[in-house]
Write an enzyme that holds these catalytic residues in place. Structure first.
Site, PDB file in Angstrom:
ATOM      1  N   THR A   1       0.855  -1.178   0.000  1.00  0.00           N
ATOM      2  CA  THR A   1       0.000   0.000   0.000  1.00  0.00           C
ATOM      3  C   THR A   1       0.895   1.234   0.000  1.00  0.00           C
ATOM      4  O   THR A   1       2.081   1.158   0.319  1.00  0.00           O
ATOM      5  CB  THR A   1      -0.982  -0.024   1.192  1.00  0.00           C
ATOM      6  OG1 THR A   1      -1.964   0.997   1.003  1.00  0.00           O
ATOM      7  CG2 THR A   1      -0.296   0.176   2.520  1.00  0.00           C
ATOM      8  N   ALA A   2       0.317   2.365  -0.398  1.00  0.00           N
ATOM      9  CA  ALA A   2       1.114   3.584  -0.570  1.00  0.00           C
ATOM     10  C   ALA A   2       1.860   3.941   0.713  1.00  0.00           C
ATOM     11  O   ALA A   2       3.066   4.187   0.711  1.00  0.00           O
ATOM     12  CB  ALA A   2       0.200   4.725  -0.987  1.00  0.00           C
ATOM     13  N   GLY A  48      10.389   3.200  -0.778  1.00  0.00           N
ATOM     14  CA  GLY A  48      10.245   4.284  -1.755  1.00  0.00           C
ATOM     15  C   GLY A  48       8.881   4.936  -1.662  1.00  0.00           C
ATOM     16  O   GLY A  48       7.869   4.273  -1.873  1.00  0.00           O
ATOM     17  N   VAL A  49       8.867   6.195  -1.327  1.00  0.00           N
ATOM     18  CA  VAL A  49       7.624   6.960  -1.403  1.00  0.00           C
ATOM     19  C   VAL A  49       7.897   8.179  -2.276  1.00  0.00           C
ATOM     20  O   VAL A  49       8.704   9.042  -1.922  1.00  0.00           O
ATOM     21  CB  VAL A  49       7.103   7.363  -0.003  1.00  0.00           C
ATOM     22  CG1 VAL A  49       5.910   8.317  -0.133  1.00  0.00           C
ATOM     23  CG2 VAL A  49       6.693   6.126   0.798  1.00  0.00           C
ATOM     24  N   GLY A  80       8.613   7.250  -7.994  1.00  0.00           N
ATOM     25  CA  GLY A  80       8.125   6.598  -9.218  1.00  0.00           C
ATOM     26  C   GLY A  80       7.790   7.581 -10.332  1.00  0.00           C
ATOM     27  O   GLY A  80       7.354   8.709 -10.090  1.00  0.00           O
ATOM     28  N   CYS A  91       4.261   8.739 -10.352  1.00  0.00           N
ATOM     29  CA  CYS A  91       3.843   9.075  -8.993  1.00  0.00           C
ATOM     30  C   CYS A  91       3.779  10.587  -8.767  1.00  0.00           C
ATOM     31  O   CYS A  91       4.750  11.295  -9.023  1.00  0.00           O
ATOM     32  CB  CYS A  91       4.863   8.446  -8.058  1.00  0.00           C
ATOM     33  SG  CYS A  91       4.671   8.913  -6.369  1.00  0.00           S
TER      34      CYS A  91
HETATM   35  N1  LIG Z   1       5.532   4.167  -3.673  1.00  0.00           N
HETATM   36  C1  LIG Z   1       4.759   5.207  -3.703  1.00  0.00           C
HETATM   37  O1  LIG Z   1       5.187   6.354  -3.576  1.00  0.00           O
HETATM   38  C2  LIG Z   1       3.303   5.035  -3.875  1.00  0.00           C
HETATM   39  C3  LIG Z   1       2.808   3.892  -4.409  1.00  0.00           C
HETATM   40  N2  LIG Z   1       1.469   3.750  -4.661  1.00  0.00           N
HETATM   41  C4  LIG Z   1       0.999   2.489  -5.216  1.00  0.00           C
HETATM   42  O2  LIG Z   1      -0.321   2.601  -5.681  1.00  0.00           O
HETATM   43  C5  LIG Z   1      -1.044   1.401  -5.409  1.00  0.00           C
HETATM   44  C6  LIG Z   1      -2.320   1.730  -4.665  1.00  0.00           C
HETATM   45  O3  LIG Z   1      -2.019   2.001  -3.335  1.00  0.00           O
HETATM   46  P1  LIG Z   1      -3.008   2.742  -2.330  1.00  0.00           P
HETATM   47  O4  LIG Z   1      -3.272   4.118  -2.786  1.00  0.00           O
HETATM   48  O5  LIG Z   1      -2.418   2.574  -1.000  1.00  0.00           O
HETATM   49  O6  LIG Z   1      -4.377   1.993  -2.478  1.00  0.00           O
HETATM   50  P2  LIG Z   1      -5.007   0.722  -1.721  1.00  0.00           P
HETATM   51  O7  LIG Z   1      -6.047   0.196  -2.575  1.00  0.00           O
HETATM   52  O8  LIG Z   1      -3.933  -0.180  -1.262  1.00  0.00           O
HETATM   53  O9  LIG Z   1      -5.771   1.328  -0.443  1.00  0.00           O
HETATM   54  C7  LIG Z   1      -5.248   2.147   0.480  1.00  0.00           C
HETATM   55  C8  LIG Z   1      -6.100   2.092   1.752  1.00  0.00           C
HETATM   56  O10 LIG Z   1      -5.409   2.785   2.770  1.00  0.00           O
HETATM   57  C9  LIG Z   1      -6.170   3.931   3.189  1.00  0.00           C
HETATM   58  N3  LIG Z   1      -5.257   5.083   3.298  1.00  0.00           N
HETATM   59  C10 LIG Z   1      -5.066   5.841   4.385  1.00  0.00           C
HETATM   60  N4  LIG Z   1      -4.151   6.774   4.183  1.00  0.00           N
HETATM   61  C11 LIG Z   1      -3.749   6.637   2.914  1.00  0.00           C
HETATM   62  C12 LIG Z   1      -2.834   7.329   2.092  1.00  0.00           C
HETATM   63  N5  LIG Z   1      -2.136   8.368   2.538  1.00  0.00           N
HETATM   64  N6  LIG Z   1      -2.668   6.928   0.814  1.00  0.00           N
HETATM   65  C13 LIG Z   1      -3.396   5.899   0.345  1.00  0.00           C
HETATM   66  N7  LIG Z   1      -4.284   5.217   1.071  1.00  0.00           N
HETATM   67  C14 LIG Z   1      -4.452   5.565   2.346  1.00  0.00           C
HETATM   68  C15 LIG Z   1      -7.251   4.125   2.125  1.00  0.00           C
HETATM   69  O11 LIG Z   1      -8.426   4.589   2.731  1.00  0.00           O
HETATM   70  P3  LIG Z   1      -9.130   5.973   2.259  1.00  0.00           P
HETATM   71  O12 LIG Z   1      -9.241   5.892   0.760  1.00  0.00           O
HETATM   72  O13 LIG Z   1     -10.435   5.982   2.937  1.00  0.00           O
HETATM   73  O14 LIG Z   1      -8.203   7.063   2.679  1.00  0.00           O
HETATM   74  C16 LIG Z   1      -7.443   2.724   1.569  1.00  0.00           C
HETATM   75  O15 LIG Z   1      -8.350   2.005   2.346  1.00  0.00           O
HETATM   76  C17 LIG Z   1      -0.082   0.486  -4.665  1.00  0.00           C
HETATM   77  O16 LIG Z   1       0.504  -0.373  -5.606  1.00  0.00           O
HETATM   78  C18 LIG Z   1       0.942   1.443  -4.125  1.00  0.00           C
HETATM   79  O17 LIG Z   1       2.206   0.852  -3.941  1.00  0.00           O
HETATM   80  C19 LIG Z   1       0.593   4.747  -4.361  1.00  0.00           C
HETATM   81  C20 LIG Z   1       1.040   5.935  -3.862  1.00  0.00           C
HETATM   82  C21 LIG Z   1       2.422   6.141  -3.516  1.00  0.00           C
HETATM   83  N1  LIG Z   2       2.580   7.666  -5.873  1.00  0.00           N
HETATM   84  C1  LIG Z   2       2.408   6.722  -6.799  1.00  0.00           C
HETATM   85  N2  LIG Z   2       3.356   5.762  -6.923  1.00  0.00           N
HETATM   86  C2  LIG Z   2       3.126   4.830  -7.832  1.00  0.00           C
HETATM   87  C3  LIG Z   2       2.001   4.827  -8.642  1.00  0.00           C
HETATM   88  N3  LIG Z   2       2.055   3.754  -9.437  1.00  0.00           N
HETATM   89  C4  LIG Z   2       3.189   3.119  -9.108  1.00  0.00           C
HETATM   90  N4  LIG Z   2       3.847   3.763  -8.151  1.00  0.00           N
HETATM   91  C5  LIG Z   2       5.113   3.434  -7.524  1.00  0.00           C
HETATM   92  O1  LIG Z   2       6.161   3.553  -8.491  1.00  0.00           O
HETATM   93  C6  LIG Z   2       6.927   2.355  -8.492  1.00  0.00           C
HETATM   94  C7  LIG Z   2       7.605   2.138  -9.834  1.00  0.00           C
HETATM   95  O2  LIG Z   2       8.455   3.225 -10.109  1.00  0.00           O
HETATM   96  P1  LIG Z   2       9.002   3.566 -11.597  1.00  0.00           P
HETATM   97  O3  LIG Z   2       9.742   4.845 -11.465  1.00  0.00           O
HETATM   98  O4  LIG Z   2       9.906   2.423 -11.965  1.00  0.00           O
HETATM   99  O5  LIG Z   2       7.818   3.640 -12.479  1.00  0.00           O
HETATM  100  C8  LIG Z   2       5.908   1.292  -8.124  1.00  0.00           C
HETATM  101  O6  LIG Z   2       6.462   0.099  -7.681  1.00  0.00           O
HETATM  102  C9  LIG Z   2       5.129   2.011  -7.036  1.00  0.00           C
HETATM  103  O7  LIG Z   2       5.778   1.976  -5.799  1.00  0.00           O
HETATM  104  C10 LIG Z   2       1.050   5.871  -8.487  1.00  0.00           C
HETATM  105  O8  LIG Z   2       0.026   5.949  -9.191  1.00  0.00           O
HETATM  106  N5  LIG Z   2       1.303   6.786  -7.564  1.00  0.00           N
HETATM  107  K   LIG Z   3       7.807  11.114  -9.031  1.00  0.00           K
END
Ligand SMILES: NC(=O)C1=CN([C@@H]2O[C@H](COP(=O)(O)OP(=O)(O)OC[C@H]3O[C@@H](n4cnc5c(N)ncnc54)[C@H](OP(=O)(O)O)[C@@H]3O)[C@@H](O)[C@H]2O)C=CC1
Ligand SMILES: Nc1nc2c(ncn2[C@@H]2O[C@H](COP(=O)(O)O)[C@@H](O)[C@H]2O)c(=O)[nH]1
Ligand SMILES: [K+]
Length: 479
Positions: A247-248, A296-297, A300, A303
């Site tokens: 999750t994010a 990593g946050v 991407g 991202c």
């Molecule tokens: N590496 C990165 O920087 C990031 C990667 N991603 C990728 O995107 C995909 C989707 O992830 P995700 O958005 O977590 O979705 P998910 O479907 O995994 O759901 C996230 C859950 O966590 C809750 N939540 C609470 N705080 C946060 C927050 N700050 N960001 C997101 N959800 C939160 C949401 O509830 P509610 O909606 O009610 O808040 C929801 O229920 C994953 O593959 C993730 O790795 C996404 C963002 C950043």
């Molecule tokens: N904040 C977000 N991060 C995301 C999203 N989709 C994917 N990702 C993250 O990026 C990496 C891959 O990075 P890349 O530079 O090689 O493309 C992936 O594993 C996730 O952690 C998004 O929509 N929002």
């Molecule tokens: K970025």
């Protein structure tokens, strides 16, 4: 890893901010470097394809595993489809490519629709017993009526390789007969795969990532919502070799609960969890049962998190801190996101990552799931999108009611539509893997490292200015 002159800066760094200084080396050849991982995932090269719908599917998974990497099937794919994909990957030959097969009475139009699905851009025409009778490439279809039958356009001068021939032998046959590729057949002449000249060469350099039964490995992701223990068990029963809980914001209580539930279900494959960027996140997720932390946050390519929220951390420092903490606890980290060049992979490994995850860079390849599209300028591309984009959220919530969908749709932290162009010189993911692994092998020899553990141990890393970084860029058109 040590900083040059032991000067660890008081601010955070990303890949572009750092460089490695060459060390005295006893590694005589780049082929003497072992790139296999020690994190329990069984990879022989430290590359993992990110769990993104536009990037990681069955073709990507089989191709990467054949060269020793791993792909993570995303959590947005229905479990029964993931099970089917895992079964399919495991049924693939660990050495020979899966050919496109057509019969002689099918048409040029059928062939043209399928040829872009393979980087080698060829199809094998087979008879009713699946014995090769011809090869069709795009040039065979040039200027021909699209309804022509393949029997009228295919090349019938087919060299076949037997499946007991070693890769070096296969290379020599192809080079000697001036063929680019050939079908591979068993002792009855039945098609079992396809071998290109480059593929034969690769098979002498890479070793496939296989499970205990010699089948290709594949990973799959789940989110933190719903019955995570049931989902995890279903994926394991489907044969998945590594589970990613993703999750994010990985350092959240729901993740801790999800990990405890997964561990409680007796999952006995490596469990990866994330994403985190700091030592306290590593500690909490290890405590909840993670074997590997995904780090990593915000780095991407798809991202928008850092721009939307101001949250994240420059990736080199995030990986370094998390890897130090994970190593202290006997665990590992995967550096996830922000990789644009082979150097970024080498630097992540130097910082202590056991694998580097790549998403968007691999979107622009034949093996990513999307259709190959061509822009008005004639350049081939694939569409990509982030997993937290409006497009992905809409897909993920399609079973929810309109109100819930509307509420969830307000949160968007990714790009919904991007074009990832295929590099005309490196259109297949294996071409990019070659480039990355060459860079990483070479980085190891500069550091005097025989393997990735030694790279991390011996790496001497300096901090550079923006002009230091730009000095390293090639200038093919002069200046
Ligand atoms: N590496 C990165 O920087 C990031 C990667 N991603 C990728 O995107 C995909 C989707 O992830 P995700 O958005 O977590 O979705 P998910 O479907 O995994 O759901 C996230 C859950 O966590 C809750 N939540 C609470 N705080 C946060 C927050 N700050 N960001 C997101 N959800 C939160 C949401 O509830 P509610 O909606 O009610 O808040 C929801 O229920 C994953 O593959 C993730 O790795 C996404 C963002 C950043
Ligand atoms: N904040 C977000 N991060 C995301 C999203 N989709 C994917 N990702 C993250 O990026 C990496 C891959 O990075 P890349 O530079 O090689 O493309 C992936 O594993 C996730 O952690 C998004 O929509 N929002
Ligand atoms: K970025």
């Amino acid at each position: 890893m040590r900083f040059l002159d032991d000067r660890r800066p008081g601010w955070d760094l990303t890949y572009d901010d750092v460089f490695m200084v060459p060390r005295r080396s006893a590694v005589a050849s780049r082929y003497d470097v072992d790139l296999s991982s020690t994190d329990g995932t069984g990879t022989t090269i430290p590359l993992v394809v990110a769990n993104m719908t536009a990037i990681s599917g069955r073709r990507m998974a089989e191709t990467m595993a054949r060269r020793g990497g791993l792909s993570v099937i995303p959590q947005d794919v229905p479990l029964e489809v993931v099970a089917e994909v895992a079964g399919w990957v495991k049924s693939r030959h660990p050495v020979f490519e899966t050919p496109i097969t057509l019969s002689a009475h099918e048409t040029v139009s059928d062939a043209l629709a399928l040829l872009p699905k393979r980087a080698h851009r060829a199809a094998v025409v087979v008879d009713a017993a699946r014995r090769p009778v011809g090869i069709v490439t795009e040039s065979d279809c040039d200027g021909v009526d699209r309804f022509s039958r393949l029997e009228d356009v295919m090349t019938t001068d087919v060299v076949t390789l037997t499946d007991d021939l070693d890769p070096r032998g296969a290379f020599d046959v192809l080079a000697g007969t001036r063929h680019r590729l050939a079908p591979v057949v068993d002792h009855d002449g039945v098609l079992v795969g396809l071998m290109t000249r480059t593929g034969a060469l690769r098979s002498t350099i890479y070793a496939p990532a296989t499970d205990d039964d010699g089948r290709l490995r594949v990973a799959a992701a789940i989110g933190v919502n719903g019955d995570v223990a049931l989902k995890a068990k279903t994926l394991l029963e489907a044969g998945v070799d590594c589970l990613v809980v993703d999750t994010a914001h990985g350092h959240q209580e729901r993740m801790v609960e999800a990990l405890r539930a997964v561990r409680g279900a007796g999952i006995d494959v490596p469990v990866v969890a994330g994403n985190v960027v700091a030592a306290d996140g590593v500690r909490d997720l290890v405590d909840a049962g993670a074997d590997i932390l995904k780090v990593g946050v915000g780095p991407g390519a798809m991202c928008t998190t850092r721009m939307m929220t101001g949250v994240g951390r420059p990736q080199f420092s995030a990986v370094l801190e998390c890897a130090e903490e994970a190593a202290r606890l006997g665990r590992h980290v995967w550096a996830d996101g922000g990789v644009r060049h082979p150097r970024d992979v080498a630097l992540a490994l130097a910082a202590g990552a056991s694998q580097v995850m790549i998403g968007s860079w691999f979107a622009g390849t034949h093996e990513s799931p999307g259709d190959l599209l061509v822009g008005p300028d004639g350049r081939a591309y694939k569409e990509s999108f982030g997993m937290a984009s409006a497009r992905a959220v809409a897909n993920r919530t399609s079973a929810d009611g309109a109100f819930d969908r509307a509420r969830k749709g307000l949160y968007e932290e990714g790009i919904s539509s991007s074009r990832m162009f295929l590099d005309p010189v490196r259109p297949g993911v294996e071409d990019l893997v070659d480039m990355i692994c060459s860079g990483v092998r070479s980085a190891c020899t500069y550091a005097g490292a025989h393997d990735l553990a030694e790279l991390h141990e011996r790496a001497l890393v300096g901090v550079q200015s923006a002009s230091g970084y730009s000095e390293g860029k090639p200038l093919p058109a002069g200046w």
